[in-house]
Design a protein around this motif. Structure first.
Motif, short mmCIF file in Angstrom:
data_model
loop_
_atom_site.label_atom_id
_atom_site.label_comp_id
_atom_site.label_asym_id
_atom_site.label_seq_id
_atom_site.Cartn_x
_atom_site.Cartn_y
_atom_site.Cartn_z
N PHE A 296 -30.63 37.49 1.42
CA PHE A 296 -31.42 38.45 2.20
C PHE A 296 -30.55 39.51 2.89
O PHE A 296 -31.05 40.26 3.73
N GLY A 297 -29.25 39.57 2.58
CA GLY A 297 -28.37 40.52 3.25
C GLY A 297 -28.07 40.16 4.68
O GLY A 297 -27.55 40.98 5.43
N LEU A 298 -28.35 38.91 5.06
CA LEU A 298 -28.19 38.49 6.46
C LEU A 298 -26.81 37.91 6.72
O LEU A 298 -26.68 36.77 7.18
N GLY A 299 -25.77 38.66 6.45
CA GLY A 299 -24.43 38.17 6.75
C GLY A 299 -23.37 39.08 6.19
O GLY A 299 -23.60 39.86 5.26
N ALA A 300 -22.16 38.97 6.75
CA ALA A 300 -21.05 39.83 6.37
C ALA A 300 -20.02 39.12 5.50
O ALA A 300 -19.10 39.76 5.01
N THR A 301 -20.16 37.81 5.29
CA THR A 301 -19.13 37.08 4.53
C THR A 301 -19.33 37.23 3.03
O THR A 301 -18.37 37.14 2.27
N GLY A 302 -20.56 37.41 2.58
CA GLY A 302 -20.83 37.52 1.15
C GLY A 302 -20.97 36.18 0.45
O GLY A 302 -21.15 36.14 -0.76
N GLU A 303 -20.90 35.09 1.20
CA GLU A 303 -21.04 33.77 0.58
C GLU A 303 -22.52 33.42 0.42
O GLU A 303 -23.37 33.87 1.19
N ASN A 304 -22.79 32.60 -0.58
CA ASN A 304 -24.17 32.28 -0.93
C ASN A 304 -24.24 30.84 -1.41
O ASN A 304 -23.78 30.53 -2.51
N PRO A 305 -24.79 29.91 -0.62
CA PRO A 305 -24.87 28.51 -1.05
C PRO A 305 -25.65 28.30 -2.34
O PRO A 305 -25.43 27.32 -3.04
N HIS A 306 -26.57 29.22 -2.68
CA HIS A 306 -27.30 29.10 -3.93
C HIS A 306 -26.42 29.45 -5.13
O HIS A 306 -26.60 28.92 -6.23
N PHE A 307 -25.49 30.37 -4.93
CA PHE A 307 -24.55 30.78 -5.98
C PHE A 307 -23.15 30.77 -5.36
O PHE A 307 -22.59 31.83 -5.04
N PRO A 308 -22.57 29.59 -5.18
CA PRO A 308 -21.35 29.48 -4.36
C PRO A 308 -20.06 29.90 -5.05
O PRO A 308 -19.04 30.06 -4.37
N ARG A 309 -20.10 30.11 -6.37
CA ARG A 309 -18.85 30.43 -7.08
C ARG A 309 -18.56 31.92 -6.97
O ARG A 309 -18.73 32.69 -7.91
N ILE A 310 -18.12 32.29 -5.79
CA ILE A 310 -17.78 33.68 -5.51
C ILE A 310 -16.70 33.70 -4.45
O ILE A 310 -16.69 32.86 -3.54
N ALA A 311 -15.74 34.61 -4.59
CA ALA A 311 -14.59 34.64 -3.69
C ALA A 311 -14.00 36.04 -3.69
O ALA A 311 -14.44 36.93 -4.43
N ASN A 312 -13.01 36.23 -2.85
CA ASN A 312 -12.27 37.48 -2.82
C ASN A 312 -11.48 37.63 -4.12
O ASN A 312 -10.99 36.64 -4.67
#
Length: 658
Positions: A296-312
């Motif tokens: 929902f765009g409710l955060g600045a970290t960019g992490e998503n427990p539904h799609f957790p395979r994401i990183a810098n």
């Protein structure tokens, strides 16, 4: 050694060695630098006093608080309970909370006003904008004249014209590379793909390129002039998942598999496709898929427990930044030279900055929000992330229908840049130091263009004393309330993290009086920057984020993506939220790396409709530092970038994630 001492040493070295063309001994810049150096440095765990209690809103306390909330049977009871939590978030500030027009107008009274600025844009009358001068009447200046550095789009289209690559082969290579070479920590950059649709678009583009080669020997500008090929012909892009794309589901980061059958997410058709996507498609882009984002765009970290395979891109152990995390990573990985995101408080600039990329948040509503469910109107804008500023400028021209005027180049000759040391006060040491180095090197390029001897930098006071809490509260109330108004309908229907639920409840708990005060503040702030800041300088600068990327959260234990880790959000989003409140444009410019090899950016804000000035400044610093930063990026990253003409071989391994 204090920063002021480091600065003096650096200044002497620069004067002796002549490392940069712009003299850092400019009294104004040194004064600003020295004053900033007198402030104590902060760490990544820093938070202002009025936000320290917010730590109780996340972490281990969260599950207990959520249990308390769900014990209440009605939503009204839950909302009433959450009102007690508002003070810890800064959403319930003490009086006085309003910015006074009198205190704002008194700022910078000693700085003379500049002449009324000329228009930096003209509007195309055509439905699908074109760079072609003959078809529309001659524009004052073209993108190629204003941005002379070749970009990713230029390079890809040149490969098409020389028959070294086709759009369909490029799309095949991208999907193949994504499946075979992307590390597990990045496998969720795209959350929905439609290869058949992408290949269909690519093969249609193949035919147009063949016609260009047959009739005009692949001369790109001639083919574009005749509209045989389009401005973005054959260019692969990706779009943030909350924007409507035909044949896709705009889930705003939610996993559709975790939704009940009656969930309100549906496949988009051509009639309900977002206007920005329609315009980009009309100029020949190929949609690769929709990108991951903070739910929902409710955060600045960019992490998503539904799609957790994401990183810098530069570390699998650090956040990508959000909320437009996947859009930034598609560019950072070389999979797209241009992507579409949205920005309600830094959601484009934060992930762009933390992944070493340029990004643009345009003037509010400059890029059409038609057929986009904007949960925070008046704050959120559709914007772009790109591999080069020239690519962003081209994407902006196509999606906004605005063309640059000759006044952009003329204004660079007399440009004034405003700085306020208070906006570096909470930056960590390396970000603060690198900001001044980037300003010095931007000055190197500008001094080559300058026609006057006045100081390039102007020390200013953007806001009155003790502004931070009032500014934070204004944005938190507006964004939190408007997001809750738009997304609260999903409560109890779709599976969402605990903190997301709590954030929506807190947004609903905002009182009418708080909302009215925040609306008044926003109006006063927008008027203040137009009348009292951008009447005296052309642009203002500050760090994009106050810290590089922070460590990833252990969301498996906490079921959180950091929505209510407000101290962390403060360091990432405080500076960026300003442009959302004023409604003006902002760019982030890659500025350098810290000792861990993590990048960060320089933020430049301008008056409304000054997008091309900001993009041109970004291009100038890109020319000064681009090769150097690219070499550092290639050595710092844990995964090699995709190269358009390279089909991955099975044994072409990745750099170790460890």
């Amino acid at each position: 050694m204090r920063f002021s001492d480091v600065t003096l040493v650096l200044t002497l070295l620069l004067l002796v060695t002549g490392s940069y063309g712009y003299d850092l001994s400019d009294p104004t810049l040194v004064e600003i630098d020295r004053r900033t150096g007198q402030k104590p440095y902060i760490t990544r765990e820093y938070s202002p006093d009025w936000l320290r209690s917010s730590q109780s809103l996340s972490g281990q306390w969260l599950s207990l608080a959520r249990n308390c909330v769900i014990f209440f049977r009605s939503r009204d009871q839950q909302i009433e309970f959450m009102k007690s939590q508002l003070p810890a978030s800064g959403m319930n500030p003490e009086d006085p909370v309003l910015f006074s027009e009198a205190e704002l107008s008194a700022l910078n009274a000693g700085i003379p006003d500049m002449p009324e600025p000329p228009p930096f844009e003209e509007t195309s009358s055509e439905e699908a904008p074109s760079l072609d001068s003959d078809s529309r009447g001659s524009p004052a200046i073209s993108i190629s004249e204003l941005f002379d550095r070749a970009g990713g789009i230029d390079d890809i289209q040149q490969l098409f014209a020389e028959q070294k690559l086709t759009p369909s082969r490029l799309v095949e290579n991208i999907y193949d590379w994504y499946d075979k070479k992307l590390p597990d920590s990045l496998k969720d950059v795209l959350i929905e793909r439609n290869k058949d649709l992408a290949m269909q678009m690519a093969k249609a583009s193949d035919e147009r390129w063949l016609k260009c080669i047959s009739e005009y020997r692949g001369v790109i500008e001639a083919c574009k002039k005749q509209r045989i090929i389009r401005q973005l012909e054959g260019i692969p892009i990706a779009v943030k998942s909350e924007i409507n794309v035909a044949s896709y589901h705009p889930t705003a980061g939610i996993d559709r598999k975790k939704m009940p059958y009656h969930s309100p997410f549906y496949t988009v058709n051509k009639e309900t496709e977002s206007e920005v996507v329609r315009l980009l498609k009309s100029e020949g882009v190929i949609i690769l898929g929709i990108t991951n984002q903070h739910i929902f765009g409710l955060g600045a970290t960019g992490e998503n427990p539904h799609f957790p395979r994401i990183a810098n891109r530069f570390s699998p152990f650090h956040i990508p930044g959000g909320s437009s995390s996947g859009s930034a990573l598609m560019v950072a990985l070389g999979l797209s030279p241009l992507t579409v995101g949205t920005d309600g408080g830094g959601s484009i600039s934060i992930p762009a900055s933390l992944n070493g990329l340029p990004g643009l948040k345009p003037t509010t509503d400059k890029i059409s929000t038609k057929n986009y469910e904007n949960a925070a109107p008046g704050l959120t804008a559709i914007g772009l992330i790109g591999s080069r500023f020239k690519d962003i400028a081209l994407g902006y021209q196509v999606s906004s229908g605005r063309l640059p005027t000759i006044q952009v180049a003329e204004t660079l000759k007399t440009l004034k840049i405003g700085l306020d040391p208070e906006w570096l006060e909470h930056a960590d040491k390396e970000v603060s130091e690198k900001t001044f180095e980037c300003l010095d090197r931007l000055g190197t390029q500008l001094k080559k263009l300058q026609t006057r001897k006045n100081s390039l930098f102007v020390r200013m006071q953007f806001m009155p004393e003790n502004f931070r809490k009032r500014l934070w509260a204004t944005h938190m109330v507006l964004f939190g309330h408007r997001e809750a108004e738009g997304k609260f309908k999903f409560m109890g229907i779709v599976d969402m993290p605990s903190e997301t639920e709590m954030a929506l409840l807190m947004g609903k708990a905002v009182s009418y009086e708080q909302l009215q005060r925040a609306k008044h503040n926003q109006e006063v702030l927008a008027d203040h920057f137009e009348k009292n800041i951008f009447s005296k300088v052309d642009v203002v600068v500050m760090p994009t984020t106050l810290t590089p990327a922070t460590a990833k959260l252990n969301y498996w234990l906490q079921n959180t993506a950091g929505e209510l880790n407000l101290s962390n959000a403060y360091l990432l989003a405080f500076n960026t939220s300003l442009a959302n409140l004023t409604g003006g444009p902002r760019v982030t410019i890659p500025c350098g790396f810290n000792h861990e090899g993590l990048p960060f950016g320089l933020q430049v804000m301008g008056a409304k409709d000054s997008e091309y000035i900001l993009l041109a400044l970004g291009s100038l610093l890109e020319q000064e530092m681009g090769r150097e930063l690219m070499e550092k990026a290639d050595s710092n990253t844990f995964v090699k970038r995709f190269r358009p003409h390279e089909k991955p071989s099975p044994d072409a391994g990745l750099r170790s994630e460890l």
